[in-house]
Scaffold this active site. Structure first.
Site, short mmCIF file in Angstrom:
data_model
loop_
_atom_site.label_atom_id
_atom_site.label_comp_id
_atom_site.label_asym_id
_atom_site.label_seq_id
_atom_site.Cartn_x
_atom_site.Cartn_y
_atom_site.Cartn_z
N ASP A 1 34.95 -7.10 19.81
CA ASP A 1 34.13 -7.50 20.95
C ASP A 1 33.47 -6.29 21.61
O ASP A 1 33.76 -5.14 21.28
CB ASP A 1 35.01 -8.21 21.99
CG ASP A 1 35.49 -9.56 21.52
OD1 ASP A 1 34.78 -10.21 20.73
OD2 ASP A 1 36.60 -9.97 21.93
N ARG B 1 35.61 -8.66 13.56
CA ARG B 1 34.45 -8.57 14.45
C ARG B 1 34.90 -8.22 15.88
O ARG B 1 35.19 -9.11 16.67
CB ARG B 1 33.67 -9.86 14.44
CG ARG B 1 33.13 -10.22 13.06
CD ARG B 1 32.34 -11.52 13.11
NE ARG B 1 31.95 -11.94 11.78
CZ ARG B 1 31.32 -13.07 11.52
NH1 ARG B 1 31.01 -13.90 12.51
NH2 ARG B 1 30.99 -13.39 10.28
N ARG C 1 44.46 -9.02 23.58
CA ARG C 1 44.21 -8.76 25.00
C ARG C 1 44.95 -9.75 25.89
O ARG C 1 45.43 -9.38 26.97
CB ARG C 1 42.71 -8.79 25.27
CG ARG C 1 41.96 -7.61 24.65
CD ARG C 1 40.46 -7.81 24.67
NE ARG C 1 39.97 -8.00 26.03
CZ ARG C 1 38.74 -8.44 26.32
NH1 ARG C 1 37.90 -8.73 25.34
NH2 ARG C 1 38.37 -8.58 27.57
N TYR D 1 46.16 -3.20 15.45
CA TYR D 1 45.50 -2.86 16.71
C TYR D 1 46.44 -2.04 17.58
O TYR D 1 47.66 -2.15 17.49
CB TYR D 1 45.10 -4.13 17.47
CG TYR D 1 43.90 -4.85 16.91
CD1 TYR D 1 42.62 -4.58 17.39
CD2 TYR D 1 44.04 -5.80 15.91
CE1 TYR D 1 41.50 -5.25 16.88
CE2 TYR D 1 42.93 -6.47 15.39
CZ TYR D 1 41.68 -6.18 15.89
OH TYR D 1 40.58 -6.83 15.37
#
Length: 272
Positions: free
Chosen positions: A69, A67, A217, A130
């Site tokens: 952001d 999911r 992040r 990622y």
């Protein structure tokens, strides 16, 4: 990230349903992320609405591998959709039908594959990949605006890679999880964390089976402190061992983050 939200059971497709895996890409600008929300358009809402139109108005539920952001992008997101069993579908009709109904939004179906009723885009995944993109130059981005983190000062990626190697393997990543993270455990195994420079761009490649909310992040935000000389790799190690979010660096902006792939064994898209 995939494990950043409360656990929800993934109900198996009923006998009156056929399950399809879809691989999608999207531009996260203007979207509130994957999950349906009341404050704006989400990828889930757009995909499920397109599937409902393809199904003649019948609802088509979805589950995603991760999911993402708001403002996060994807080049290889995976979800599964449970269509009515009486629909004569094939990979091309699912891909192109969804693509037609997703227009003009920046969400595109790359491929579609039939899967078993027990297959889950989320729970069948063995790895998520990622990429975080940093534009490392003095001038602000023109073509890459809202698609990279612009860092004006020079970054030493050799030092950043030295610090990154200290974070590999299984650790308590409490320092790098969001305060609102609802995962049951902060323990995660980081399989890859590597920085590669390509001219003015720095790619941070990150791989693991699952991630904590904002983990990537927060890792990137901390590593840039090393790159600009404010922290040493040893300080990153100390921050990890502190198991306290307050000990870590800042959270890197969402717009530099991309979900580039989700791995399965076997891969349902491999035979296409």
């Amino acid at each position: 990230m995939s494990e950043a939200y409360p656990w929800h059971a993934d109900s198996h497709a009923a006998e009156d349903r056929q399950r399809w895996a879809v691989k999608i890409e999207y531009d996260g600008r203007g979207l509130v992320g994957w999950q349906r929300q009341k404050n704006g358009l989400s990828v889930q809402e757009l995909l499920e609405d397109a599937a409902q139109r393809l199904a003649g108005g019948r609802k088509v539920p979805s589950i995603t591998a991760g999911r993402t952001d708001a403002r996060v992008h994807a080049t290889g997101q995976v979800a599964h959709l449970d269509f009515p069993a009486d629909m004569p579908l094939n990979g091309r009709s699912v891909r192109d039908g969804l693509g037609y109904h997703l227009k003009p939004h920046p969400v595109v179906v790359l491929s579609a594959a039939p899967v078993a009723p027990t297959w889950s885009a989320r729970f069948s995944a063995v790895r998520r990949r990622y990429r975080y993109r940093i534009l490392n130059r003095a001038s602000r981005p023109g073509l890459e605006a809202d698609r990279v983190w612009h860092v004006r000062y020079p970054l030493d990626i050799a030092a950043m890679n030295e610090a990154a190697r200290l974070l590999l393997g299984q650790h308590d990543f409490s320092t790098f999880r969001a305060a609102a993270c609802q995962a049951n455990s902060p323990i995660r195994t980081l399989d890859r964390l590597e920085l590669v420079r390509e001219g003015e761009l720095i790619h941070v490649e990150v791989e693991a089976r699952s991630f904590l909310h904002h983990q990537v992040r927060n890792l990137v935000g901390t590593l840039q402190l090393v790159g600009c000389g404010r922290w040493t790799p040893e300080q990153v190690q100390a921050a990890l061992e502190a198991r306290d979010r307050r000990a870590g660096g800042p959270t890197a902006p969402a717009e530099g983050l991309y979900l580039v792939g989700v791995d399965y064994d076997p891969d349902p898209f491999e035979r296409l």
